[in-house]
Write a protein that holds these residues in place. Sequence first.
Motif, PDB file in Angstrom:
ATOM      1  N   MET A   1       1.157  -0.995   0.188  1.00  0.00           N
ATOM      2  CA  MET A   1       0.202   0.621  -0.070  1.00  0.00           C
ATOM      3  C   MET A   1       0.749   0.941   0.155  1.00  0.00           C
ATOM      4  O   MET A   1       1.139   1.980   1.076  1.00  0.00           O
ATOM      5  CB  MET A   1      -1.283   0.472   1.203  1.00  0.00           C
ATOM      6  N   VAL A   2       0.900   1.726  -0.971  1.00  0.00           N
ATOM      7  CA  VAL A   2       1.489   3.142  -1.092  1.00  0.00           C
ATOM      8  C   VAL A   2       0.892   4.759  -0.749  1.00  0.00           C
ATOM      9  O   VAL A   2      -0.273   4.102  -2.139  1.00  0.00           O
ATOM     10  CB  VAL A   2       2.823   3.193  -3.263  1.00  0.00           C
ATOM     11  N   THR A   3       1.559   4.970  -0.360  1.00  0.00           N
ATOM     12  CA  THR A   3       0.644   6.725  -0.649  1.00  0.00           C
ATOM     13  C   THR A   3       1.486   7.591  -0.595  1.00  0.00           C
ATOM     14  O   THR A   3       2.332   8.278   0.102  1.00  0.00           O
ATOM     15  CB  THR A   3      -0.234   6.806   1.330  1.00  0.00           C
ATOM     16  N   PRO A   4       1.795   7.854  -1.956  1.00  0.00           N
ATOM     17  CA  PRO A   4       2.610   9.342  -2.606  1.00  0.00           C
ATOM     18  C   PRO A   4       2.351  10.728  -1.861  1.00  0.00           C
ATOM     19  O   PRO A   4       0.533  10.495  -1.418  1.00  0.00           O
ATOM     20  CB  PRO A   4       2.561   9.420  -4.286  1.00  0.00           C
ATOM     21  N   THR A   5       2.949  11.636  -1.780  1.00  0.00           N
ATOM     22  CA  THR A   5       2.490  12.430  -1.129  1.00  0.00           C
ATOM     23  C   THR A   5       1.503  13.701  -2.332  1.00  0.00           C
ATOM     24  O   THR A   5       0.416  13.849  -1.969  1.00  0.00           O
ATOM     25  CB  THR A   5       3.547  14.005  -0.750  1.00  0.00           C
ATOM     26  N   TYR A   6       2.051  13.537  -2.951  1.00  0.00           N
ATOM     27  CA  TYR A   6       1.382  14.405  -4.887  1.00  0.00           C
ATOM     28  C   TYR A   6       2.191  14.284  -6.046  1.00  0.00           C
ATOM     29  O   TYR A   6       3.479  13.165  -5.864  1.00  0.00           O
ATOM     30  CB  TYR A   6       1.143  16.065  -4.215  1.00  0.00           C
ATOM     31  N   LEU A   7       1.144  14.480  -6.497  1.00  0.00           N
ATOM     32  CA  LEU A   7       1.655  13.634  -8.618  1.00  0.00           C
ATOM     33  C   LEU A   7       1.450  15.520  -9.350  1.00  0.00           C
ATOM     34  O   LEU A   7       0.911  16.489  -8.852  1.00  0.00           O
ATOM     35  CB  LEU A   7       1.317  12.931  -9.690  1.00  0.00           C
ATOM     36  N   GLU A   8       3.075  15.343  -9.810  1.00  0.00           N
ATOM     37  CA  GLU A   8       2.848  16.680 -10.772  1.00  0.00           C
ATOM     38  C   GLU A   8       3.414  16.684 -12.047  1.00  0.00           C
ATOM     39  O   GLU A   8       4.015  15.651 -12.140  1.00  0.00           O
ATOM     40  CB  GLU A   8       4.621  17.548  -9.984  1.00  0.00           C
ATOM     41  N   SER A   9       2.435  17.122 -12.342  1.00  0.00           N
ATOM     42  CA  SER A   9       1.848  17.291 -14.433  1.00  0.00           C
ATOM     43  C   SER A   9       3.503  17.611 -14.971  1.00  0.00           C
ATOM     44  O   SER A   9       4.737  18.408 -13.866  1.00  0.00           O
ATOM     45  CB  SER A   9       1.065  17.963 -15.196  1.00  0.00           C
ATOM     46  N   PRO A  10       3.633  17.586 -16.110  1.00  0.00           N
ATOM     47  CA  PRO A  10       4.929  18.509 -16.331  1.00  0.00           C
ATOM     48  C   PRO A  10       4.689  19.999 -16.629  1.00  0.00           C
ATOM     49  O   PRO A  10       6.031  20.614 -17.108  1.00  0.00           O
ATOM     50  CB  PRO A  10       4.660  17.793 -18.275  1.00  0.00           C
ATOM     51  N   ASP A  11       3.293  20.153 -16.744  1.00  0.00           N
ATOM     52  CA  ASP A  11       2.998  21.945 -16.438  1.00  0.00           C
ATOM     53  C   ASP A  11       3.495  22.249 -15.205  1.00  0.00           C
ATOM     54  O   ASP A  11       3.370  23.236 -14.634  1.00  0.00           O
ATOM     55  CB  ASP A  11       1.506  22.166 -17.508  1.00  0.00           C
ATOM     56  N   GLY A  12       3.965  21.881 -13.898  1.00  0.00           N
ATOM     57  CA  GLY A  12       4.405  21.276 -12.275  1.00  0.00           C
ATOM     58  C   GLY A  12       3.058  21.997 -11.725  1.00  0.00           C
ATOM     59  O   GLY A  12       2.366  22.704 -10.108  1.00  0.00           O
ATOM     60  N   ASP A  13       1.666  21.403 -12.132  1.00  0.00           N
ATOM     61  CA  ASP A  13       0.286  21.093 -11.506  1.00  0.00           C
ATOM     62  C   ASP A  13       0.311  19.900 -10.993  1.00  0.00           C
ATOM     63  O   ASP A  13       1.023  18.915 -11.153  1.00  0.00           O
ATOM     64  CB  ASP A  13      -0.785  21.323 -12.323  1.00  0.00           C
TER      65      ASP A  13
ATOM     66  N   GLU B   1      -6.435  15.419 -19.533  1.00  0.00           N
ATOM     67  CA  GLU B   1      -6.383  16.625 -20.070  1.00  0.00           C
ATOM     68  C   GLU B   1      -6.359  17.409 -18.893  1.00  0.00           C
ATOM     69  O   GLU B   1      -5.708  18.189 -19.106  1.00  0.00           O
ATOM     70  CB  GLU B   1      -8.304  17.032 -20.680  1.00  0.00           C
ATOM     71  N   ASP B   2      -6.471  16.540 -17.280  1.00  0.00           N
ATOM     72  CA  ASP B   2      -6.111  17.541 -16.534  1.00  0.00           C
ATOM     73  C   ASP B   2      -4.526  17.749 -16.220  1.00  0.00           C
ATOM     74  O   ASP B   2      -3.849  18.563 -16.064  1.00  0.00           O
ATOM     75  CB  ASP B   2      -6.397  16.827 -14.839  1.00  0.00           C
ATOM     76  N   LEU B   3      -3.789  16.538 -16.843  1.00  0.00           N
ATOM     77  CA  LEU B   3      -2.710  16.894 -16.421  1.00  0.00           C
ATOM     78  C   LEU B   3      -2.073  17.674 -17.906  1.00  0.00           C
ATOM     79  O   LEU B   3      -0.474  17.308 -18.120  1.00  0.00           O
ATOM     80  CB  LEU B   3      -1.959  14.792 -16.760  1.00  0.00           C
ATOM     81  N   GLY B   4      -2.502  17.583 -18.788  1.00  0.00           N
ATOM     82  CA  GLY B   4      -1.828  18.716 -19.711  1.00  0.00           C
ATOM     83  C   GLY B   4      -1.710  17.995 -21.057  1.00  0.00           C
ATOM     84  O   GLY B   4      -0.646  18.474 -21.716  1.00  0.00           O
ATOM     85  N   PHE B   5      -1.902  16.719 -20.709  1.00  0.00           N
ATOM     86  CA  PHE B   5      -1.826  16.013 -22.532  1.00  0.00           C
ATOM     87  C   PHE B   5      -2.686  16.370 -23.574  1.00  0.00           C
ATOM     88  O   PHE B   5      -3.948  16.696 -22.894  1.00  0.00           O
ATOM     89  CB  PHE B   5      -1.432  14.387 -22.151  1.00  0.00           C
ATOM     90  N   ASP B   6      -2.600  16.243 -24.904  1.00  0.00           N
ATOM     91  CA  ASP B   6      -3.753  16.742 -25.501  1.00  0.00           C
ATOM     92  C   ASP B   6      -4.333  15.569 -26.105  1.00  0.00           C
ATOM     93  O   ASP B   6      -5.582  15.514 -26.517  1.00  0.00           O
ATOM     94  CB  ASP B   6      -3.122  17.509 -27.134  1.00  0.00           C
TER      95      ASP B   6
END
Length: 424
Positions: free
Chosen positions: A120-132, A170-175
């Motif tokens: 069970m892995v609980t990451p702190t957050y994920l960051e998209s290529p756009d920095g979101d 789309e939210d991660l910034g990909f077309d």
Amino acid sequence: MKFVDLLRTAIGNTFRSKARTILTVIAIFIGAFTLTLTSGVGTGVNDYIDKTVAGFGDQNSIYVQKVADQTEPQDDGPREYDPEDSNVSTGFGSMSGLSNKDIETIENIDGVESVDPMYMVTPTYLESPDGDQFQLQLGMPSDAEGVELESGEIPTREDDEMIVPASWVEDLGFDSNEDAVGKTVDVVMTNMAGDDETFEVTISGVSQASLAGASLTPMPSSSLNEKLYDYQTSGSQRDVPDSYFMAVANIENIDDAGQIKSQLADENMLGMTVEDQLGMFRAVINGIVWILNSFAIIALLAAGFGIVNTLLMSVQERTREIGLMKALGMSGGKVFGLFSLEAIFIGFLGSAIGAAVGVATGSIISSVLSNGLLEGLPGLSLFLFDPIQTALIILSVMVIAFLAGTIPAMRAARQDPINALRYE
């Protein structure tokens, strides 16, 4: 009088009283229409569930979780510490996890070839290529569970890759889904000392939505999942025992699943196959279909009384005609057959029209929903019609109509020709 003549006469007699016949046909139509639609729903959803099951990887697997030991009553005092116990943090509290001893127990069960433990892995957050930055809860390793993809590939066990849901693209910034494949995102982990570490992860594929819920969250490769877990549990001044929220037991023969699940239960572990998990959806859908079918059957029973009324009125109105037919040599059996054929023809009219309209309506609704509300579930046809099942509905309604017409037909067959000819 030959059968063809009886049939021709029965069809002609059916429309003598058009109003009564049409009303009875409408009642049968409603029942057949409803039965056809509910049958289509059951077939469509169960077909989608079968496709979902087929879309998973190896079906010869049992998913194992720990069940809390309830053999001894718990008093109000604290529980004694057991170093073999393992708890897993889920972000909403903790649950009983599988320990290394549990994994060994599973491996030693007859019929189990190998075991893949799941951290069970609980990451702190994920960051998209756009920095979101986005909250991230990882699902099961995709190479262990299997998943249907819209684009890309299943991650290999050894690489730092993961699958993302189509709704995330789309939210991660990909077309597009294709654009996301091969791109990288950053997964930030915090260890037990409070230190952050960034892991660069490649998106290997984009998953479809499904009733199983398997693709609602990103799914890492086994290697990445283990690497993130190792960092998550690092930084502590004491050794942290390995704990797993689930394990996948790969078995030799799926027919042995029942025996293996029984042995797991003896060890306070719950084992479920993919079919077990999706079987809950199937049970709910079948239950709803049966409830809807009951309303259709009620409508058909009401229509059956309509047939009885229609033919009884017909027998009364045609009493002299029946007497004349019998006086001219028609047997009671043929009179019975004549009125039975009228009942069957009324049943055929209502059921055939109801089934045809039901198939057309269901197909239109299914097409509209597939391009609208159900667009997120590709491959799902809400209404799917089996020709054999539809034919059985028509035949079943005709049988009900025949049974309903038995009483009037017998009454007609027993008419005394002399008394019938005197009837006014």
